[in-house]
Design an enzyme around this catalytic site. Structure first.
Site, PDB file in Angstrom:
ATOM      1  N   ASP A 168      -7.211  19.064 -15.105  1.00  0.00           N
ATOM      2  CA  ASP A 168      -7.608  17.726 -15.533  1.00  0.00           C
ATOM      3  C   ASP A 168      -7.324  17.643 -17.030  1.00  0.00           C
ATOM      4  OD1 ASP A 168      -8.902  15.444 -16.422  1.00  0.00           O
ATOM      5  OD2 ASP A 168     -10.513  15.601 -14.945  1.00  0.00           O
TER       6      ASP A 168
ATOM      7  N   TYR B 115     -16.135  18.114 -15.151  1.00  0.00           N
ATOM      8  CA  TYR B 115     -16.582  16.713 -15.151  1.00  0.00           C
ATOM      9  C   TYR B 115     -17.573  16.537 -14.008  1.00  0.00           C
ATOM     10  CZ  TYR B 115     -16.486  11.712 -14.384  1.00  0.00           C
ATOM     11  OH  TYR B 115     -16.853  10.401 -14.167  1.00  0.00           O
TER      12      TYR B 115
ATOM     13  N   ARG C 175       0.837  -1.204   0.000  1.00  0.00           N
ATOM     14  CA  ARG C 175       0.000   0.000   0.000  1.00  0.00           C
ATOM     15  C   ARG C 175       0.869   1.251   0.000  1.00  0.00           C
ATOM     16  NH1 ARG C 175      -1.137   2.128   4.508  1.00  0.00           N
ATOM     17  NH2 ARG C 175      -1.607   0.230   5.659  1.00  0.00           N
TER      18      ARG C 175
ATOM     19  N   LYS D 242      -8.681   6.199 -19.144  1.00  0.00           N
ATOM     20  CA  LYS D 242      -9.017   6.626 -20.501  1.00  0.00           C
ATOM     21  C   LYS D 242      -7.839   6.372 -21.450  1.00  0.00           C
ATOM     22  CE  LYS D 242     -12.935   7.914 -18.737  1.00  0.00           C
ATOM     23  NZ  LYS D 242     -12.741   8.468 -17.449  1.00  0.00           N
TER      24      LYS D 242
HETATM   25  N1  PLP Z   1     -11.865  13.414 -15.440  1.00  0.00           N
HETATM   26  C1  PLP Z   1     -12.459  13.307 -16.632  1.00  0.00           C
HETATM   27  C2  PLP Z   1     -12.286  14.406 -17.635  1.00  0.00           C
HETATM   28  C3  PLP Z   1     -13.227  12.183 -16.937  1.00  0.00           C
HETATM   29  O1  PLP Z   1     -13.809  12.066 -18.138  1.00  0.00           O
HETATM   30  C4  PLP Z   1     -13.388  11.174 -15.954  1.00  0.00           C
HETATM   31  C5  PLP Z   1     -14.220   9.976 -16.216  1.00  0.00           C
HETATM   32  O2  PLP Z   1     -15.014   9.945 -17.128  1.00  0.00           O
HETATM   33  C6  PLP Z   1     -12.761  11.336 -14.717  1.00  0.00           C
HETATM   34  C7  PLP Z   1     -12.003  12.460 -14.502  1.00  0.00           C
HETATM   35  C8  PLP Z   1     -12.902  10.297 -13.637  1.00  0.00           C
HETATM   36  O3  PLP Z   1     -12.093   9.186 -13.922  1.00  0.00           O
HETATM   37  P1  PLP Z   1     -12.371   7.726 -13.355  1.00  0.00           P
HETATM   38  O4  PLP Z   1     -13.621   7.232 -14.006  1.00  0.00           O
HETATM   39  O5  PLP Z   1     -11.134   6.968 -13.715  1.00  0.00           O
HETATM   40  O6  PLP Z   1     -12.544   7.863 -11.868  1.00  0.00           O
END
Ligand code: PLP
Length: 382
Positions: free
Chosen positions: A177, A105, A53, A202
């Protein structure tokens, strides 16, 4: 990190964080499933690892790779993109003010308002296409400016350099992000942003078979320690296998992103010329309001776009239902092209128009994807 290694992104994607396995000569590193590591006679840990961990070889390899790819000095890998985002947000103190994009998001909005409700954070959601809106939203208690560029799913572009300058003057931490772009297309730290946030679920892992997240920053970032505590003590850690999968995916990231960007531009141009399409949201189009800034800060424009069909939710859902090569599914950045009616998956407070479909362009043949959208749109006029 080898100081002699060329720093071009394709070379980093294959080599950064990796080394030939000294025990076996294996070119691709093993997956270390062991949760615990042997101490020496004096009680130390000669390998540097004690308990999984806290740290483990696969996570360390991934973190080193991501730090190099983003041009930062430190990276932290998490069990999801939202865990990475939350690791940033939980550095905030009760009552702090946060500035975030108006179409951030949607689940991150919930992190700020619901998951961290006990912090009673004050939030200003602004249209970050104009950096002046960020400056106007500043307050003496602002502690974090969150950017998402291009944003998901409205594909709004924020000028990272302009926002970083505003934040630096006011001594406020910035996070971006950069999930849609990946370090192949843009590197927020190069523009003065303090923290890069990724959902590695992604494009970075790229095959829709692992959930993960990451943060990259430089040594001086005041949020590093808190984020690392959230990872190590909060336990928001990815498994060694997850880390191995993400690192494996990164080797082909530059090739995949280039192919997806090139298909996406052709598809966006096709959609923009289609009589049943009301609007295409893609910064690669010269007519897009974000094109100029995106051309400055991005190398290409990526594989994600949205478009609005003429009509309402019914028409948009009808187009999605009629596709045969695109798969109706959430997420983005994988090998399969995906189509999604965002408003119906986002919560009731969604800001996404009802006639909007988001596309994530995969690795299928570009003409096949265009033909599929053409026949699906034709159903509307049938
Ligand atoms: N940031 C963006 C731009 C996203 O599209 C997403 C998920 O769709 C996330 C963060 C969150 O990622 P996760 O689904 O891996 O928690």
């Amino acid at each position: 990190m080898s100081s002699r290694r060329p720093q071009n992104i394709e070379t980093l994607a294959v080599h950064a964080g990796r080394s030939i396995d000294t025990a076996t000569g294996a070119v691709i590193g093993p997956i270390h499933l062991s949760t615990t590591f042997e101490r020496d006679e004096s009680g130390g840990y000669p390998s540097g690892f004690s308990y999984s961990r806290w740290d483990n070889p696969n996570r360390q390899a991934l973190e080193r790779c991501l730090a190099e790819m983003e041009g930062g000095t430190r990276a932290l890998a998490f069990s999801s993109g939202l865990a990475a985002s939350t690791a940033v947000a939980q550095n905030l103190r009760p009552g702090d003010h946060v500035i975030a994009p108006d179409n951030v998001y949607y689940n991150f909005r919930k992190v700020l308002s619901a998951l961290l409700a006990n912090l009673d954070l004050k939030t200003s959601y602004v249209d970050m296409r104009d950096a002046a809106n960020v400056e106007s939203a500043l307050r003496p208690d602002t502690r974090l400016i969150w950017i998402e560029t291009p944003s998901n799913p409205l594909m709004k572009v924020t000028d990272m350099e302009a926002v970083a300058q505003i934040a630096k003057k006011a001594k406020i931490v910035t996070a971006c992000d950069s999930t849609i772009s990946t370090p192949v297309l843009q590197r927020p730290l190069d523009w003065g942003i303090d923290i890069v946030v990724h959902s590695t679920t992604k494009a970075i892992s790229g095959h829709s078979d692992v959930t993960g997240g990451a943060l990259v920053m430089n040594d001086a970032c005041p949020f590093f320690e808190g984020a690392q505590n959230f990872q190590r003590l909060g336990g928001a850690v990815p498994s060694p296998f997850d880390c191995w999968l993400v690192l494996r995916g990164i080797a082909t990231l530059p090739l995949r992103i280039r192919a997806q960007s090139s298909s996406a531009l052709a598809i966006a141009e096709f959609l923009a010329g289609h009589p049943l399409v009301e609007a295409v949201l893609y910064p690669g189009l010269a007519t897009d309001p974000g094109h100029e800034i995106a051309s400055r800060q991005m190398k290409l424009f990526g594989g994600v776009m949205s478009f609005q069909v003429k009509g309402a939710a019914k028409e948009a859902l009808g187009v999605a239902a009629a596709t045969q090569v695109f798969t109706r599914a959430t997420s983005l950045g994988g090998t399969h092209s995906l189509i999604e009616h965002r408003a119906s998956v986002e919560s009731e407070e969604t800001r996404t128009p009802a006639n909007l479909l988001r596309l994530s362009i995969g690795l299928e043949n570009t003409a096949d994807l265009i033909d599929d959208l053409r026949q699906a749109l034709n159903q509307l006029s049938a």
